[in-house]
Design a protein around this motif. Sequence first.
Motif, PDB file in Angstrom:
ATOM      1  N   ALA A  10       1.075  -1.041  -0.170  1.00  0.00           N
ATOM      2  CA  ALA A  10      -0.135  -0.224   0.233  1.00  0.00           C
ATOM      3  C   ALA A  10       0.371   1.138  -0.208  1.00  0.00           C
ATOM      4  O   ALA A  10       0.279   2.943  -0.117  1.00  0.00           O
ATOM      5  CB  ALA A  10      -0.716   0.222   1.283  1.00  0.00           C
ATOM      6  N   THR A  11       2.176   1.212   0.189  1.00  0.00           N
ATOM      7  CA  THR A  11       2.665   3.015   0.220  1.00  0.00           C
ATOM      8  C   THR A  11       3.308   3.235  -1.168  1.00  0.00           C
ATOM      9  O   THR A  11       4.040   4.247  -1.166  1.00  0.00           O
ATOM     10  CB  THR A  11       4.361   1.705   1.349  1.00  0.00           C
ATOM     11  N   ARG A  12       3.734   2.639  -2.033  1.00  0.00           N
ATOM     12  CA  ARG A  12       3.560   2.591  -3.482  1.00  0.00           C
ATOM     13  C   ARG A  12       2.567   2.668  -4.422  1.00  0.00           C
ATOM     14  O   ARG A  12       2.422   1.614  -4.292  1.00  0.00           O
ATOM     15  CB  ARG A  12       4.994   2.315  -3.798  1.00  0.00           C
ATOM     16  N   GLY A  33       2.829  -2.148   4.632  1.00  0.00           N
ATOM     17  CA  GLY A  33       4.321  -1.570   3.754  1.00  0.00           C
ATOM     18  C   GLY A  33       5.483  -2.501   4.811  1.00  0.00           C
ATOM     19  O   GLY A  33       4.790  -2.807   5.853  1.00  0.00           O
ATOM     20  N   SER A  34       6.349  -2.006   4.152  1.00  0.00           N
ATOM     21  CA  SER A  34       7.421  -3.916   4.695  1.00  0.00           C
ATOM     22  C   SER A  34       8.354  -3.445   6.304  1.00  0.00           C
ATOM     23  O   SER A  34       8.583  -3.929   6.627  1.00  0.00           O
ATOM     24  CB  SER A  34       8.746  -3.825   3.210  1.00  0.00           C
ATOM     25  N   SER A  35       8.253  -1.805   6.214  1.00  0.00           N
ATOM     26  CA  SER A  35       8.790  -1.316   7.224  1.00  0.00           C
ATOM     27  C   SER A  35       7.985  -0.366   7.236  1.00  0.00           C
ATOM     28  O   SER A  35       7.414   0.468   6.828  1.00  0.00           O
ATOM     29  CB  SER A  35       9.996  -0.531   6.587  1.00  0.00           C
ATOM     30  N   GLU A  37       9.051   3.066   8.656  1.00  0.00           N
ATOM     31  CA  GLU A  37       9.496   4.058   7.529  1.00  0.00           C
ATOM     32  C   GLU A  37       8.478   3.988   6.535  1.00  0.00           C
ATOM     33  O   GLU A  37       8.348   5.533   6.282  1.00  0.00           O
ATOM     34  CB  GLU A  37      11.493   3.647   7.726  1.00  0.00           C
ATOM     35  N   SER A  38       8.408   3.245   5.613  1.00  0.00           N
ATOM     36  CA  SER A  38       8.005   3.183   4.116  1.00  0.00           C
ATOM     37  C   SER A  38       5.821   3.153   5.218  1.00  0.00           C
ATOM     38  O   SER A  38       5.085   3.797   3.996  1.00  0.00           O
ATOM     39  CB  SER A  38       7.795   1.955   3.529  1.00  0.00           C
ATOM     40  N   VAL A  39       5.674   2.969   5.415  1.00  0.00           N
ATOM     41  CA  VAL A  39       4.364   3.368   5.894  1.00  0.00           C
ATOM     42  C   VAL A  39       3.665   4.073   6.424  1.00  0.00           C
ATOM     43  O   VAL A  39       2.263   4.855   6.628  1.00  0.00           O
ATOM     44  CB  VAL A  39       3.596   2.064   7.369  1.00  0.00           C
ATOM     45  N   ILE A 178      10.919 -16.772 -11.943  1.00  0.00           N
ATOM     46  CA  ILE A 178      10.691 -17.096 -10.480  1.00  0.00           C
ATOM     47  C   ILE A 178       9.456 -15.472 -10.697  1.00  0.00           C
ATOM     48  O   ILE A 178       8.277 -16.227  -9.725  1.00  0.00           O
ATOM     49  CB  ILE A 178      11.536 -16.786  -9.792  1.00  0.00           C
ATOM     50  N   TYR A 179       9.746 -14.542 -11.436  1.00  0.00           N
ATOM     51  CA  TYR A 179       8.489 -13.189 -11.173  1.00  0.00           C
ATOM     52  C   TYR A 179       7.020 -13.840 -11.058  1.00  0.00           C
ATOM     53  O   TYR A 179       6.065 -14.349 -10.980  1.00  0.00           O
ATOM     54  CB  TYR A 179       9.263 -12.387 -11.256  1.00  0.00           C
ATOM     55  N   SER A 180       7.389 -14.296 -12.624  1.00  0.00           N
ATOM     56  CA  SER A 180       6.291 -15.213 -13.600  1.00  0.00           C
ATOM     57  C   SER A 180       5.424 -16.124 -12.497  1.00  0.00           C
ATOM     58  O   SER A 180       4.786 -16.241 -12.685  1.00  0.00           O
ATOM     59  CB  SER A 180       6.389 -15.662 -14.927  1.00  0.00           C
ATOM     60  N   GLU A 214       4.828   4.355 -13.928  1.00  0.00           N
ATOM     61  CA  GLU A 214       4.404   5.076 -13.306  1.00  0.00           C
ATOM     62  C   GLU A 214       4.845   4.992 -11.623  1.00  0.00           C
ATOM     63  O   GLU A 214       4.593   5.184 -10.479  1.00  0.00           O
ATOM     64  CB  GLU A 214       3.588   5.983 -12.791  1.00  0.00           C
ATOM     65  N   THR A 215       5.661   3.475 -11.913  1.00  0.00           N
ATOM     66  CA  THR A 215       5.381   2.833 -10.487  1.00  0.00           C
ATOM     67  C   THR A 215       7.286   2.872 -10.271  1.00  0.00           C
ATOM     68  O   THR A 215       7.816   1.949 -11.498  1.00  0.00           O
ATOM     69  CB  THR A 215       4.251   0.968 -10.518  1.00  0.00           C
ATOM     70  N   ASP A 216       7.820   2.681  -9.610  1.00  0.00           N
ATOM     71  CA  ASP A 216       9.032   2.307  -8.275  1.00  0.00           C
ATOM     72  C   ASP A 216       9.215   0.576  -9.628  1.00  0.00           C
ATOM     73  O   ASP A 216      10.382   0.501  -9.789  1.00  0.00           O
ATOM     74  CB  ASP A 216       9.475   2.174  -7.569  1.00  0.00           C
TER      75      ASP A 216
HETATM   76  P1  NDP Z   1       6.583  -1.105  -6.331  1.00  0.00           P
HETATM   77  O1  NDP Z   1       7.622  -1.463  -6.807  1.00  0.00           O
HETATM   78  O2  NDP Z   1       5.691   0.346  -7.033  1.00  0.00           O
HETATM   79  O3  NDP Z   1       5.767  -1.450  -4.728  1.00  0.00           O
HETATM   80  C1  NDP Z   1       5.690  -2.229  -3.992  1.00  0.00           C
HETATM   81  C2  NDP Z   1       4.693  -2.272  -3.089  1.00  0.00           C
HETATM   82  O4  NDP Z   1       5.114  -3.637  -2.436  1.00  0.00           O
HETATM   83  C3  NDP Z   1       5.397  -1.188  -2.302  1.00  0.00           C
HETATM   84  O5  NDP Z   1       4.115  -1.058  -0.998  1.00  0.00           O
HETATM   85  C4  NDP Z   1       5.888  -2.051  -1.141  1.00  0.00           C
HETATM   86  O6  NDP Z   1       6.472  -1.862   0.190  1.00  0.00           O
HETATM   87  C5  NDP Z   1       5.899  -3.456  -1.353  1.00  0.00           C
HETATM   88  N1  NDP Z   1       6.168  -4.492  -0.491  1.00  0.00           N
HETATM   89  C6  NDP Z   1       8.247  -4.815  -0.991  1.00  0.00           C
HETATM   90  N2  NDP Z   1       8.883  -6.059  -0.828  1.00  0.00           N
HETATM   91  C7  NDP Z   1       7.780  -6.158   0.367  1.00  0.00           C
HETATM   92  C8  NDP Z   1       8.069  -6.620   1.555  1.00  0.00           C
HETATM   93  N3  NDP Z   1       8.581  -7.813   2.042  1.00  0.00           N
HETATM   94  N4  NDP Z   1       6.920  -6.963   2.366  1.00  0.00           N
HETATM   95  C9  NDP Z   1       5.907  -5.481   2.486  1.00  0.00           C
HETATM   96  N5  NDP Z   1       5.886  -5.434   1.535  1.00  0.00           N
HETATM   97  C10 NDP Z   1       6.543  -5.054   0.148  1.00  0.00           C
HETATM   98  O7  NDP Z   1       4.956  -1.911  -7.177  1.00  0.00           O
HETATM   99  P2  NDP Z   1       4.288  -1.752  -7.889  1.00  0.00           P
HETATM  100  O8  NDP Z   1       2.930  -0.590  -7.323  1.00  0.00           O
HETATM  101  O9  NDP Z   1       4.704  -1.923  -9.532  1.00  0.00           O
HETATM  102  O10 NDP Z   1       3.668  -3.099  -8.503  1.00  0.00           O
HETATM  103  C11 NDP Z   1       2.244  -3.971  -7.502  1.00  0.00           C
HETATM  104  C12 NDP Z   1       1.696  -5.378  -7.554  1.00  0.00           C
HETATM  105  O11 NDP Z   1       1.619  -4.795  -9.247  1.00  0.00           O
HETATM  106  C13 NDP Z   1       3.131  -6.710  -7.309  1.00  0.00           C
HETATM  107  O12 NDP Z   1       2.096  -7.501  -6.929  1.00  0.00           O
HETATM  108  C14 NDP Z   1       3.478  -5.916  -9.240  1.00  0.00           C
HETATM  109  O13 NDP Z   1       3.876  -7.711  -9.166  1.00  0.00           O
HETATM  110  C15 NDP Z   1       2.016  -6.438  -9.543  1.00  0.00           C
HETATM  111  N6  NDP Z   1       2.302  -6.059 -10.995  1.00  0.00           N
HETATM  112  C16 NDP Z   1       3.181  -4.501 -11.182  1.00  0.00           C
HETATM  113  C17 NDP Z   1       2.651  -4.231 -13.104  1.00  0.00           C
HETATM  114  C18 NDP Z   1       3.017  -2.638 -13.566  1.00  0.00           C
HETATM  115  O14 NDP Z   1       3.521  -2.385 -14.483  1.00  0.00           O
HETATM  116  N7  NDP Z   1       4.087  -1.589 -12.363  1.00  0.00           N
HETATM  117  C19 NDP Z   1       2.450  -5.080 -13.517  1.00  0.00           C
HETATM  118  C20 NDP Z   1       2.190  -6.303 -12.860  1.00  0.00           C
HETATM  119  C21 NDP Z   1       1.624  -6.532 -12.042  1.00  0.00           C
HETATM  120  P3  NDP Z   1       7.781  -0.512   1.142  1.00  0.00           P
HETATM  121  O15 NDP Z   1       7.537   1.037   0.292  1.00  0.00           O
HETATM  122  O16 NDP Z   1       7.330  -0.566   2.739  1.00  0.00           O
HETATM  123  O17 NDP Z   1       8.830  -1.677  -0.234  1.00  0.00           O
END
Ligand code: NDP
Length: 263
Positions: A10-12, A33-35, A37-39, A178-180, A214-216
């Motif tokens: 939910a953090t990003r 979120g994972s930490s 700091e991030s939440v 592994i991701y897929s 637009e995502t990280d």
């Molecule tokens: P981002 O990289 O922008 O965000 C990832 C999120 O996952 C962050 O909130 C992060 O939290 C959290 N996260 C990462 N590691 C952990 C952990 N160890 N424990 C808890 N939370 C964690 O990703 P997107 O928004 O792009 O992707 C969201 C979902 O959509 C994912 O499942 C991705 O596989 C899927 N997806 C994305 C696509 C894309 O093109 N972007 C395409 C297809 C699917 P924190 O900030 O604390 O690190």
Amino acid sequence: MFPVAVVTGATRGIGRAIVQNLSAHGISCVAIGSSLESVMRLRSDLKFTSPHQMHRTLAIDLCNWPQWTECKRFPGLSFSSDGLMKQGEYPIFDSGSKYYIDLLVNCAGRTQTSLGLKTSPTQMKELMNLNFLSCVSLINLSTRHMIRTVHRNASTTTPCIISISSILENVAIPGTTIYSASKAALSQYTKVLAQETATWGIRAVALPLGLVRETDMIQDLDTSIVDALKNLPSQTPKQVADTVWSIYHREGTDRAKLHENFP
Ligand code: NDP
């Protein structure tokens, strides 16, 4: 009784847009979120449009599965509609309160940055723990709460589980082994689960996404993977958040009809 949505990631990016949208529609959110700091960053994303809304942000490292499943409480922040914010340790689900879990969105995920042969066992474990096994544990925890809510006849809609997956579960692009595989596992688990939870009227939906700009996550991807994805359909985080809302809200079955089907 008031509905609550649990949203991971939910953090990003996509998860953040989902939490913004759900809270703007009056749903109370448990945003993970994972930490800590991030939440902390989520404070201004959580909207209050209903007097009974409350929000909670929790720091759970979902790569650390199954250890996190043995914890009862997690560090986080609690927000109420009167503007109060408290830092403490909170459970994901409060049993016996006037709030009930109506929606789980498994959105946390991490991509791969290496070819299969070069992916270490630790990286494999972390990807599977985050993208698949933690989702399964959260689904099981939520489903138990949802079944109790259905038995108490407390909600007016049917509870819903949404697993954010990827079209890579069906498209073979080098560098995503592994991701897929983790996303294919999550989708299949969710589809089979939907058959099992239909008895209680709990919906489970896998949402395979194409490129979401637009995502990280996209910044971290190898350019060859982004190039391969360019011709596939793409969306913005806001569009995905709207889709999640429409699955949860518009397709919600009326509780009375549900009891006709499952007396
Ligand atoms: P981002 O990289 O922008 O965000 C990832 C999120 O996952 C962050 O909130 C992060 O939290 C959290 N996260 C990462 N590691 C952990 C952990 N160890 N424990 C808890 N939370 C964690 O990703 P997107 O928004 O792009 O992707 C969201 C979902 O959509 C994912 O499942 C991705 O596989 C899927 N997806 C994305 C696509 C894309 O093109 N972007 C395409 C297809 C699917 P924190 O900030 O604390 O690190």
